[in-house]
Structure formats: structure tokens, C-alpha cells
Write a protein that holds these residues in place. Structure first.
Motif, short mmCIF file in Angstrom:
data_model
loop_
_atom_site.label_atom_id
_atom_site.label_comp_id
_atom_site.label_asym_id
_atom_site.label_seq_id
_atom_site.Cartn_x
_atom_site.Cartn_y
_atom_site.Cartn_z
N HIS A 7 0.94 -1.27 0.15
CA HIS A 7 0.19 -0.01 0.27
C HIS A 7 0.98 1.27 0.00
O HIS A 7 0.59 2.09 -0.82
CB HIS A 7 -0.94 -0.10 1.39
CG HIS A 7 -2.21 -0.92 1.01
ND1 HIS A 7 -3.38 -0.16 0.54
CD2 HIS A 7 -2.58 -2.16 1.27
CE1 HIS A 7 -4.24 -1.34 0.37
NE2 HIS A 7 -3.91 -2.30 1.11
N LEU A 8 2.10 1.30 0.85
CA LEU A 8 2.86 2.47 0.91
C LEU A 8 3.64 2.68 -0.40
O LEU A 8 3.38 3.78 -1.04
CB LEU A 8 3.56 2.11 2.00
CG LEU A 8 3.33 2.15 3.38
CD1 LEU A 8 4.47 2.07 4.41
CD2 LEU A 8 2.75 3.80 3.80
N ASP A 9 4.31 1.58 -1.00
CA ASP A 9 4.98 1.71 -2.04
C ASP A 9 4.15 1.85 -3.39
O ASP A 9 4.82 2.58 -4.56
CB ASP A 9 6.15 0.61 -2.48
CG ASP A 9 7.12 0.31 -0.96
OD1 ASP A 9 7.14 1.34 -0.13
OD2 ASP A 9 7.32 -0.69 -0.84
N GLY A 10 3.26 1.28 -3.24
CA GLY A 10 2.31 1.36 -4.65
C GLY A 10 1.39 2.52 -4.70
O GLY A 10 1.30 2.89 -5.71
N GLY A 11 1.01 2.77 -3.66
CA GLY A 11 -0.07 4.21 -3.53
C GLY A 11 0.52 5.20 -3.70
O GLY A 11 0.26 6.31 -4.39
N ALA A 12 1.96 5.49 -3.07
CA ALA A 12 2.77 6.72 -3.40
C ALA A 12 1.88 8.01 -2.81
O ALA A 12 2.06 8.84 -3.61
CB ALA A 12 3.27 6.95 -4.70
N GLY A 13 0.98 7.72 -1.88
CA GLY A 13 0.29 8.81 -1.43
C GLY A 13 -1.10 9.05 -2.08
O GLY A 13 -1.81 9.81 -1.55
N ARG A 14 -1.41 8.09 -3.01
CA ARG A 14 -2.88 8.20 -3.39
C ARG A 14 -3.66 7.27 -2.71
O ARG A 14 -3.10 6.36 -2.05
CB ARG A 14 -2.81 7.63 -5.03
CG ARG A 14 -1.80 8.64 -5.82
CD ARG A 14 -1.69 8.10 -7.21
NE ARG A 14 -0.75 6.84 -7.11
CZ ARG A 14 0.07 6.71 -8.21
NH1 ARG A 14 0.19 7.44 -9.25
NH2 ARG A 14 1.06 5.49 -7.90
N ALA A 15 -4.84 7.17 -3.26
CA ALA A 15 -5.73 6.14 -2.55
C ALA A 15 -5.40 4.64 -3.20
O ALA A 15 -4.64 4.73 -4.45
CB ALA A 15 -7.30 6.40 -3.07
N THR A 16 -5.38 3.69 -2.52
CA THR A 16 -5.12 2.47 -2.99
C THR A 16 -6.10 1.35 -3.09
O THR A 16 -6.85 1.38 -2.33
CB THR A 16 -4.11 1.89 -2.26
OG1 THR A 16 -4.39 1.68 -0.94
CG2 THR A 16 -2.59 2.66 -2.31
N LEU A 17 -6.09 0.71 -4.09
CA LEU A 17 -7.20 -0.59 -4.14
C LEU A 17 -6.12 -1.64 -4.43
O LEU A 17 -5.45 -1.79 -5.61
CB LEU A 17 -8.29 -0.48 -5.16
CG LEU A 17 -9.12 -1.76 -5.28
CD1 LEU A 17 -9.95 -1.90 -4.03
CD2 LEU A 17 -10.13 -1.86 -6.42
N GLN A 18 -6.14 -2.55 -3.34
CA GLN A 18 -5.20 -3.65 -3.47
C GLN A 18 -5.75 -4.93 -3.76
O GLN A 18 -6.62 -5.35 -3.05
CB GLN A 18 -4.09 -3.86 -2.04
CG GLN A 18 -3.21 -4.81 -2.11
CD GLN A 18 -2.40 -4.91 -1.06
OE1 GLN A 18 -2.62 -5.83 -0.07
NE2 GLN A 18 -1.42 -3.82 -0.46
N ILE A 19 -5.25 -5.78 -4.90
CA ILE A 19 -5.75 -7.27 -4.98
C ILE A 19 -4.58 -7.85 -5.14
O ILE A 19 -3.38 -7.48 -5.60
CB ILE A 19 -6.58 -7.09 -6.41
CG1 ILE A 19 -5.86 -6.67 -7.61
CG2 ILE A 19 -8.02 -5.99 -6.11
CD1 ILE A 19 -6.62 -6.71 -8.94
N PRO A 56 -6.58 8.17 0.50
CA PRO A 56 -5.33 8.84 0.54
C PRO A 56 -5.04 9.16 2.16
O PRO A 56 -6.03 9.36 2.85
CB PRO A 56 -5.32 10.00 -0.15
CG PRO A 56 -6.50 9.65 -1.14
CD PRO A 56 -7.57 8.85 -0.25
N GLY A 57 -3.76 8.80 2.77
CA GLY A 57 -3.62 9.27 4.01
C GLY A 57 -3.62 8.11 5.21
O GLY A 57 -3.45 8.62 6.29
N ILE A 58 -4.36 7.23 4.65
CA ILE A 58 -4.66 6.23 5.67
C ILE A 58 -3.68 5.23 5.61
O ILE A 58 -3.46 4.36 4.62
CB ILE A 58 -6.12 5.37 5.43
CG1 ILE A 58 -7.32 6.51 5.51
CG2 ILE A 58 -6.29 4.23 6.47
CD1 ILE A 58 -8.41 6.12 5.07
N ASP A 59 -3.16 4.82 6.59
CA ASP A 59 -2.04 3.65 6.82
C ASP A 59 -2.55 2.40 7.02
O ASP A 59 -3.21 2.11 7.88
CB ASP A 59 -1.10 4.06 8.17
CG ASP A 59 0.30 3.45 7.82
OD1 ASP A 59 0.30 2.36 7.18
OD2 ASP A 59 1.24 3.71 8.67
N ALA A 60 -1.82 1.54 6.01
CA ALA A 60 -2.31 0.08 6.32
C ALA A 60 -1.36 -0.71 7.12
O ALA A 60 -1.42 -1.77 7.11
CB ALA A 60 -2.08 -0.55 4.83
#
Length: 251
Positions: free
Chosen positions: A119-131, A174-178
Motif C-alpha cells: 500500500h505504501l510503495d504502490g500507492g505513493a500517497g494516493r488512494a489504493t485498491l490492492q488485489i 489517501p493518507g490512511i496507513d495500512a
């Protein structure tokens, strides 16, 4: 937070969401080993490659609709993988928009830590949808709906349960830590419930996505292939087990 609905119309704005696919390079003996038997290790890797490519197709179809960035968070060596050059070429080419994929390496000691870092590396500050790569039946429309759910008023996160007790998708604003993922036991029959509890303790307002089947066993594989008969995954499985119907009932 106001509702944001990214679109490619009117100047192609910068992506506000990252579609993060967490995957293993399909190296024989390292992926889909629960399919063996009846499959051989090399066959299981071929099936994993097909599942990953189908998943990337779905992510590209979604990204072309809502202007999302596509990121492959990878473990293992594509040079040793079945279909490694095809996966690398697919990532470089991108989907209809031709934007290509950013490829980053997985990091972390445990699977939960690797998901957190994805989430951190892929999102780079954006919202993320991880699958992951275990649900090749996922479609561009389903991913688009998941992202739209994430951007609705009153929603901080989305979670897509899998019918084995885990989850197939997790999205964060964005801004929510996983970081909560690092403490959740992974690959258990209550991983999904424990993940939801961890999200609730963090104070997140979670929207639940449709439940999908993860391909863990050969019965799962037949069930999923029956849903997507024209996919790479279904064609590959049919070629390996021609006497078995892709519509077989899951045991």
C-alpha cells in the motif's frame, strides 16, 4: 471529504487511485502448490501466469475508465518464471491507454508486512485498491465499482471478502496507513473477519465489496474457470485437465 470521481475526459487528470496487484513470479514450485496434485508444479505455474495476466487485463480495463495508476508489487524473479517475458512485456505495454505499469519489489518479513508496504510503495500517497492474483475472474467493471465505492461519502476503506474466509481486495483513502495489516494473521479461515476487526479498531468506515472465490484448490479452479470460460485461466486449465469440466461443483 468530497466525492471524487476520476475520469479520462477533459484533459486526462493525474490518477487519484492506484490499482496495486500483489503477485508472485510464477516460478514452478513456488506458486499454486496446493493445486499439485493433480497438476504438476510446472502446470501450476502456467496457471498462475494465466491468472496474473487476466488480473492485469482487468486492472488495465479499470484504469482506462477511471484514470487509475497500475502497479505490480512483485515477489520472485521473472527471469526464472513461466511466462516471465510475457508478464514483463504486458507490464511495459499497459492497457488501452498505453500508460504501462510501475513494477516494485515486495518487502517485509511477513505476508502482512508485505501487504502493508505494498500500500505504501504502490500507492505513493494516493488512494489504493490492492488485489492479488488469485481471483482471475475479477473484471474491469468490478474494479471500477470498487474504486467508486471507495470514493463515496462516508467511506474510508473497502474490503472484498473471499469465500475461504480471506479477502481478495482492500482499498484505502489517501493518507490512511495500512499498518494494521502487519498484525493480522494471513492465510487463515478468519483472516477476512480479523482484517475487518482491525480496520474497525482503527476507526475506518468500511464498505464491503462482493465476495469472490480465491483459487486455492483444483475445485476452486474449475469453479472460477466456469465463470470465465474465454479467459487465459480457463483455457490453460482446460488444456491441462481435458477430461474435467470447468463447471465442476466445488467440493
Amino acid at each position: 471529504m468530497r466525492h471524487i470521481r476520476p475520469t479520462r475526459r477533459g484533459g486526462s487528470p493525474a490518477p487519484t487511485t492506484a490499482l496495486v496487484v500483489v503477485a508472485k513470479a510464477p516460478v514452478p514450485g513456488q506458486v499454486k502448490t496446493r493445486l499439485c496434485p493433480p497438476l504438476a508444479m510446472h502446470q501450476a505455474a502456467v496457471l498462475a501466469c494465466a491468472a496474473l495476466l487476466d488480473t492485469m487485463d482487468a486492472a488495465d480495463a479499470c484504469a482506462d475508465t477511471i484514470t487509475a495508476a497500475t502497479v505490480l508489487v512483485l515477489a520472485g524473479d521473472l527471469q526464472s518464471a513461466v511466462g516471465g517475458p510475457e508478464i514483463a512485456g504486458r507490464a511495459a505495454a499497459g492497457g488501452p491507454a498505453g500508460a504501462g505499469w510501475r513494477v516494485v519489489r515486495q518487502r517485509g518479513r511477513t505476508f502482512g508486512e508485505r501487504l502493508h508496504h505494498a500500500h505504501l510503495d504502490g500507492g505513493a500517497g494516493r488512494a489504493t485498491l490492492q488485489i492479488g492474483m488469485d481471483t482471475p475472474q475479477v473484471s474491469g467493471d468490478l474494479l471500477t465499482a470498487a474504486v467508486q465505492s471507495l470514493w463515496r461519502e462516508g467511506v474510508d476503506a473497502v474490503l472484498g471478502p473471499s469465500d475461504d474466509g480471506g479477502w481478495w481486495a482492500l482499498g484505502l483513502r489517501p493518507g490512511i496507513d495500512a499498518a494494521f495489516l502487519a498484525d493480522v494473521p494471513m492465510s487463515t479461515t478468519d483472516t477476512g473477519a480479523l482484517t475487518l476487526q482491525a480496520m474497525a479498531r482503527t476507526g475506518l468506515r468500511v464498505a464491503i465489496l462482493p465476495t469472490l472465490t480465491d483459487v486455492d484448490t483444483i475445485a476452486d479452479g474449475h469453479l472460477v474457470a466456469g465463470e470465465i470460460p474465454a479467459s487465459r485461466f480457463a483455457v490453460a486449465l482446460d488444456s491441462m485437465l481435458p477430461t474435467c469440466s470447468t463447471g465442476s461443483v466445488r467440493r
